[in-house]
Design an enzyme around this catalytic site. Sequence first.
Site, PDB file in Angstrom:
ATOM      1  N   ALA A  91      -4.865  -7.408  13.469  1.00 43.13           N
ATOM      2  CA  ALA A  91      -6.136  -6.582  14.451  1.00 43.13           C
ATOM      3  C   ALA A  91      -6.362  -6.288  15.602  1.00 43.13           C
ATOM      4  O   ALA A  91      -5.739  -6.720  16.548  1.00 43.13           O
ATOM      5  CB  ALA A  91      -7.655  -6.562  13.726  1.00 43.13           C
ATOM      6  N   LYS A  92      -7.018  -5.523  16.215  1.00 42.26           N
ATOM      7  CA  LYS A  92      -7.199  -5.578  17.485  1.00 42.26           C
ATOM      8  C   LYS A  92      -8.096  -4.471  17.606  1.00 42.26           C
ATOM      9  O   LYS A  92      -8.630  -3.847  17.051  1.00 42.26           O
ATOM     10  CB  LYS A  92      -5.767  -4.376  18.721  1.00 42.26           C
ATOM     11  CG  LYS A  92      -5.783  -4.860  19.386  1.00 42.26           C
ATOM     12  CD  LYS A  92      -4.989  -5.803  19.666  1.00 42.26           C
ATOM     13  CE  LYS A  92      -5.002  -6.661  21.130  1.00 42.26           C
ATOM     14  NZ  LYS A  92      -4.056  -7.917  22.379  1.00 42.26           N
TER      15      LYS A  92
END
Length: 434
Positions: free
Chosen positions: A119-120
């Site tokens: 994720a980011k």
Amino acid sequence: MLVQRPIVKTMEWSMPEETSLYQNVMQQFDRAADRMDLDPNIRKILAKTMNEIRVNFPVIMDDGRIEMFTAYRIQHNNALGPFKGGLRYHPSVHTDEVRALAAWMTWKTAVANIPLGGAKGGIQIDPSKYSATEIERITRRFTFALGNTIGPEYDIPAPDVNTNAQIMAWILDTYLSTMPPQERQRCFHVVTGKPIESGGSQGREKATGQGVVYLIERWAEDTGLDLSQTTYFVQGYGNVGSWAARLMEPHGAKLLAVEDHTGAISNPEGLDAQDLSDYVLEQGGVAGYAKAEAIDHETFFKTKADIFIPAALESQITADTAPLLDVKLVAEGANGPTDIEGDQILLEKGIHLIPDILCNAGGVIVSYFEWLQNKRSEFWDLEEVDRKLHRIMLQAYDRVLVASEEYEVDWRTASYIVALARLEKVYKERGIFP
Ligand code: NAD
């Protein structure tokens, strides 16, 4: 003697006028998927992000005004474990960039063989325009806006560009404050990269730079180079770049040039990595450093050295800059520093590459250690953290080396193959619900 194989073209290198960062990731992905013959169904799944969250939220400024902010959290894949990835505070943060960075996290945790997904996130903001108290309120309100989008067993943020341990501490405090009191002690692992006193891990701050240097040591060994006789230069002198440089120094390698957002500097006699780091901490950038001369961007890229460590932002090694490079190795501390055309040029020039999803995995590996320590109420000393990090980094390096031989591909493609093979296996074992 280590030989890096030439690229195997399994797809057209057609570049649209403006290749987006996510298209860049997908071209890298397609190249590996074609080469390894990835199951077409799994290919469909991995080509998409799972969840994309955009939040807009108000924050009161120091002068009483209210400003609106836009922020993102994009969760690419959690087949291997909870979503994991950094938070970035930068004006360039937008859906396409965060999507790409989230996908890179999925491949990175898979290459490192740790039980986490990708994720980011980040806030579209120039943090230099805000006071510390404003940044604290922005961070807290962002955390509140994310709500249950993040969670210690679901999605665990960490530091990235322009975020640090202090910001992680504010995220932790805000998250805990919104939990029922009985739950709070069980949630310290909602975020990693925290200050040691607030549940952080020994060795996390330097972890990404440390991982880069472990792999450079191994590459030098494999290529028969004595690191004490090598020269290198670094782009970006924040967490990753400055730690990589400070950890190269004990090897006796000579730091010739550094570039950051304030300019580029060089000293053919060698720069003192720690002294420069202290200066940057005080002055905010390398510009004006007295023990070096200022150089322009092109001269920086032309620095003749053994190793180049890009540790700033993405898309720095391109059709314009790759032809200027005169090095033996590019060790990618940053995420996505080389675009597709840059990649091709490096290969044609015979420059070895340790690709980002392998090279900068040290950060997420020690974040994983921090997460484990918090879950188990343990505290590991630095020696233990470094020893475990070293082992995992070198195991990943070996897997990529073997894949590059087996599939006769360049190292970026090989590292994707390692990651995709692991994800493919898990999807095949578990099947698709319902
Ligand atoms: P940071 O904010 O600590 O440092 C960023 C550096 O990049 C600064 O020195 C800044 O001046 C420089 N920079 C920004 N714009 C630039 C430009 N246009 N030209 C030259 N330099 C420029 O960030 P960081 O945490 O060190 O992250 C750097 C890179 O490493 C990013 O790609 C990030 O995603 C990646 N990364 C970070 C970690 C981590 O643990 N922090 C882990 C893996 C990968």
